[in-house]
Design a protein around this motif. Sequence first.
Motif, mmCIF file in Angstrom:
data_model
loop_
_atom_site.group_PDB
_atom_site.id
_atom_site.type_symbol
_atom_site.label_atom_id
_atom_site.label_comp_id
_atom_site.label_asym_id
_atom_site.label_seq_id
_atom_site.Cartn_x
_atom_site.Cartn_y
_atom_site.Cartn_z
ATOM 1 N N VAL A 53 -10.259 -3.124 0.042
ATOM 2 C CA VAL A 53 -9.073 -3.549 -0.712
ATOM 3 C C VAL A 53 -9.488 -4.134 -2.059
ATOM 4 O O VAL A 53 -8.932 -3.797 -3.107
ATOM 5 C CB VAL A 53 -8.253 -4.571 0.103
ATOM 6 C CG1 VAL A 53 -7.108 -5.133 -0.731
ATOM 7 C CG2 VAL A 53 -7.718 -3.926 1.373
ATOM 8 N N ARG A 54 -10.497 -5.000 -2.035
ATOM 9 C CA ARG A 54 -10.927 -5.653 -3.268
ATOM 10 C C ARG A 54 -11.365 -4.635 -4.314
ATOM 11 O O ARG A 54 -10.997 -4.727 -5.482
ATOM 12 C CB ARG A 54 -12.089 -6.592 -2.938
ATOM 13 C CG ARG A 54 -12.671 -7.289 -4.138
ATOM 14 C CD ARG A 54 -13.881 -8.108 -3.737
ATOM 15 N NE ARG A 54 -14.450 -8.797 -4.870
ATOM 16 C CZ ARG A 54 -15.605 -9.441 -4.846
ATOM 17 N NH1 ARG A 54 -16.287 -9.491 -3.721
ATOM 18 N NH2 ARG A 54 -16.071 -10.041 -5.909
ATOM 19 N N SER B 12 -10.729 -3.398 -12.260
ATOM 20 C CA SER B 12 -11.254 -4.588 -12.939
ATOM 21 C C SER B 12 -12.182 -5.365 -12.015
ATOM 22 O O SER B 12 -13.178 -5.936 -12.466
ATOM 23 C CB SER B 12 -10.114 -5.507 -13.372
ATOM 24 O OG SER B 12 -9.244 -4.833 -14.220
ATOM 25 N N ALA B 13 -11.847 -5.392 -10.726
ATOM 26 C CA ALA B 13 -12.687 -6.113 -9.768
ATOM 27 C C ALA B 13 -14.046 -5.433 -9.625
ATOM 28 O O ALA B 13 -15.079 -6.100 -9.515
ATOM 29 C CB ALA B 13 -11.998 -6.203 -8.409
ATOM 30 N N ARG C 249 -0.537 -1.303 -13.375
ATOM 31 C CA ARG C 249 -1.212 -2.328 -12.552
ATOM 32 C C ARG C 249 -1.481 -1.819 -11.136
ATOM 33 O O ARG C 249 -1.582 -2.607 -10.190
ATOM 34 C CB ARG C 249 -0.411 -3.641 -12.536
ATOM 35 C CG ARG C 249 -0.393 -4.323 -13.907
ATOM 36 C CD ARG C 249 0.238 -5.694 -13.872
ATOM 37 N NE ARG C 249 1.664 -5.605 -13.658
ATOM 38 C CZ ARG C 249 2.282 -6.093 -12.603
ATOM 39 N NH1 ARG C 249 1.599 -6.697 -11.661
ATOM 40 N NH2 ARG C 249 3.567 -5.975 -12.476
ATOM 41 N N PHE D 81 0.857 -1.179 0.000
ATOM 42 C CA PHE D 81 0.000 0.000 0.000
ATOM 43 C C PHE D 81 0.897 1.234 0.000
ATOM 44 O O PHE D 81 1.998 1.212 0.556
ATOM 45 C CB PHE D 81 -0.849 0.055 1.270
ATOM 46 C CG PHE D 81 -1.912 -1.000 1.350
ATOM 47 C CD1 PHE D 81 -3.165 -0.799 0.776
ATOM 48 C CD2 PHE D 81 -1.676 -2.192 2.017
ATOM 49 C CE1 PHE D 81 -4.149 -1.766 0.866
ATOM 50 C CE2 PHE D 81 -2.654 -3.167 2.109
ATOM 51 C CZ PHE D 81 -3.895 -2.958 1.533
ATOM 52 N N GLN E 94 -11.807 -5.750 3.792
ATOM 53 C CA GLN E 94 -11.628 -6.626 2.635
ATOM 54 C C GLN E 94 -12.321 -6.067 1.400
ATOM 55 O O GLN E 94 -11.781 -6.110 0.299
ATOM 56 C CB GLN E 94 -12.163 -8.038 2.944
ATOM 57 C CG GLN E 94 -11.307 -8.805 3.916
ATOM 58 C CD GLN E 94 -9.846 -8.824 3.494
ATOM 59 O OE1 GLN E 94 -9.525 -9.004 2.327
ATOM 60 N NE2 GLN E 94 -8.958 -8.615 4.426
ATOM 61 N N ASN F 233 -9.441 -2.207 -6.959
ATOM 62 C CA ASN F 233 -9.056 -2.729 -8.267
ATOM 63 C C ASN F 233 -10.191 -2.462 -9.257
ATOM 64 O O ASN F 233 -11.287 -3.010 -9.133
ATOM 65 C CB ASN F 233 -8.793 -4.236 -8.112
ATOM 66 C CG ASN F 233 -8.318 -4.884 -9.391
ATOM 67 O OD1 ASN F 233 -8.597 -4.411 -10.482
ATOM 68 N ND2 ASN F 233 -7.599 -5.985 -9.249
ATOM 69 N N PRO G 252 3.623 -2.127 -8.725
ATOM 70 C CA PRO G 252 2.198 -1.899 -8.482
ATOM 71 C C PRO G 252 1.881 -1.875 -6.991
ATOM 72 O O PRO G 252 2.506 -2.583 -6.207
ATOM 73 C CB PRO G 252 1.541 -3.100 -9.160
ATOM 74 C CG PRO G 252 2.564 -4.177 -9.096
ATOM 75 C CD PRO G 252 3.896 -3.497 -9.187
ATOM 76 N N ALA G 253 0.919 -1.052 -6.663
ATOM 77 C CA ALA G 253 0.525 -0.882 -5.263
ATOM 78 C C ALA G 253 -0.921 -0.389 -5.215
ATOM 79 O O ALA G 253 -1.494 -0.030 -6.249
ATOM 80 C CB ALA G 253 1.437 0.124 -4.581
ATOM 81 N N ILE G 254 -1.466 -0.376 -4.018
ATOM 82 C CA ILE G 254 -2.777 0.239 -3.805
ATOM 83 C C ILE G 254 -2.523 1.613 -3.194
ATOM 84 O O ILE G 254 -1.952 1.710 -2.100
ATOM 85 C CB ILE G 254 -3.658 -0.624 -2.879
ATOM 86 C CG1 ILE G 254 -3.917 -1.988 -3.528
ATOM 87 C CG2 ILE G 254 -4.976 0.095 -2.592
ATOM 88 C CD1 ILE G 254 -4.728 -2.945 -2.667
ATOM 89 N N CYS H 112 -3.738 0.139 -8.132
ATOM 90 C CA CYS H 112 -5.122 0.278 -7.711
ATOM 91 C C CYS H 112 -5.190 1.516 -6.819
ATOM 92 O O CYS H 112 -4.161 1.984 -6.320
ATOM 93 C CB CYS H 112 -5.575 -0.931 -6.908
ATOM 94 S SG CYS H 112 -5.404 -2.500 -7.778
ATOM 95 N N PHE I 70 -16.014 -6.108 -12.860
ATOM 96 C CA PHE I 70 -16.460 -7.506 -12.846
ATOM 97 C C PHE I 70 -17.653 -7.669 -11.920
ATOM 98 O O PHE I 70 -18.662 -8.293 -12.275
ATOM 99 C CB PHE I 70 -15.300 -8.393 -12.385
ATOM 100 C CG PHE I 70 -15.673 -9.836 -12.282
ATOM 101 C CD1 PHE I 70 -15.570 -10.667 -13.376
ATOM 102 C CD2 PHE I 70 -16.150 -10.358 -11.086
ATOM 103 C CE1 PHE I 70 -15.936 -11.999 -13.286
ATOM 104 C CE2 PHE I 70 -16.512 -11.680 -10.993
ATOM 105 C CZ PHE I 70 -16.401 -12.507 -12.086
#
Lengths: 174, 362
Positions: free
Chosen positions: B201-202, B207-208, B123, B3, B198, B205, B89-91, B125, B211
């Motif tokens: 964090v998810r 793409s997440a 990449r 992070f 959770q 992203n 890559p990192a958040i 987030c 999706f």
Amino acid sequence: MSAADVQRAREAAQAILREFGVTAPPVPIERIVKSRKINLQYAPLEEDLSGMAYIKDGVGIIGINALHHPNRQRFSAAHELAHHVLHDEQIRQAVHVDKGIRVLFRDEIASLGTEPMEIEANAFASELLIPGELLAIAVEGGGIDLEDETGIENLARRFRVSPAAMRFRLSRME
Amino acid sequence: MSFVFFDTETTGLKHGFDQILHFAAVRTDADLNEVGRFEVRSRLMPHVLPHPSALLTNALPIERLVDRALESHYVMIGRIRHALLDASPAIFVGFNSIRFDEEMLRHALFQNLYPAYLTSNHRNCRADALSLMMAADAVSPAQLVVPRNADGGPTFRLPVLAAANGIAHERAHDALSDALATLDLCRLVRARSPDLWQRFVRFSNKSAVAFFVDSEEGFVLTEFYGAQAYHAPVTCIGSDPDQANGRLCLSLHEDIAGLAAMTDAELAFHLSAKPSPMRRLRVNAAPTLTALYDASDAMLDGVTLDEIEERARRLQNDAGLRARLVAAYVARREPYPVSPHLEGRLYNGFPGPEDEARGEVP
């Protein structure tokens, strides 16, 4: 080290699909994991680390790389679920050995499927996310050409898996 | 992989026209243990007039801003870029960062001829700790102490929120101190509300998020206005035709049969109500989302889960109605004028591949 029991792995996945009443793709892997009281955790992990399975204080945990694409995350979740379903004894033992949380990593060796546990986990994940019966319906019994990139991508999109995972599954379709 | 908690102090609030004066980032591992920090300041650019309120807030005397010993803005942005690329890559997480710090950073990169979308590409987030704190208060209020302002409403200002939760924050509005306080608040929520953490964090992203909203029949969208959280069970009815990262969602409190019976004009009028039953989210802005099966009764606001799922299914099976809803909603939009100033044109297009390559030069 005993040989991988792929048939047992597939049957375990099929039992979960029946129990959950899955009748159409995509398979709700997150709901399935949660229904088994396993914690699904996301964290930014090293690029080559897809996921991990461990048991902490008696609670099953699956760790997923938050930086990966969701299709890859789904496969990782299914793969790690396999370790909880099929290899409960080993991951409990490994927790004791490693005194911590990092037990089973999906790394490059696992992806190659050279370890019996990893071969079983890949077979389980493949069957769970791309159930044979649903795949047969999707290809309408006609099979599919493994060279047909567009066809494989379309199928992968319906099942919410990567084209590589779909190709892996099709290559093992009976 | 890690992070990156970061913060900016600036000459004001106007993206593209104010500048970053102070930037700090704290890098952690996946368990939020600090593994490194980075801090840099710059002197004032000659054409930028700092807002007096910003100087008061940051407690920066003008003499400090024009100190020739400080880096130039160009050098500072180059150093920030280098440090953030090194961490990728990192958040990337800040406090109100999606609306403010990220925008300041993008504009600064743009104006220094670097690729603007550093924290979205490579990449990476990104997520916003302010949304996490508001969600924590809305979902599990006992886990976080949220102070009240003079009117009795909740306040999520970083200094008071940190203080109320026992977090040392000695130099409020110092970029490093603010980044550390943000990290500490995140540690607190992670420990006390692990499920919420959770999801945070998810859904950092992009793409997440895409999706999830595209594949779930329905979900709960939590939005924040005036420090209040508003939950709505929604279903995604399509992409925003004007923005690739936009998704249009319809509230599942709506009577679907009633909507289907409306004419196009009636639909347009209905969607123009405030608040509109149509909600728009950006998949790259870390929205606060909850799966229906994880939602509390309060989030569903008196409607049963079965009813909500039935409405979602009905809408998902009616492609014609979804297309009419999108068209009716988009038709209400006014054209977005192009800024007469170059500083305001970051979002008016992307540089061509040759210019992009020039910007990537170290």
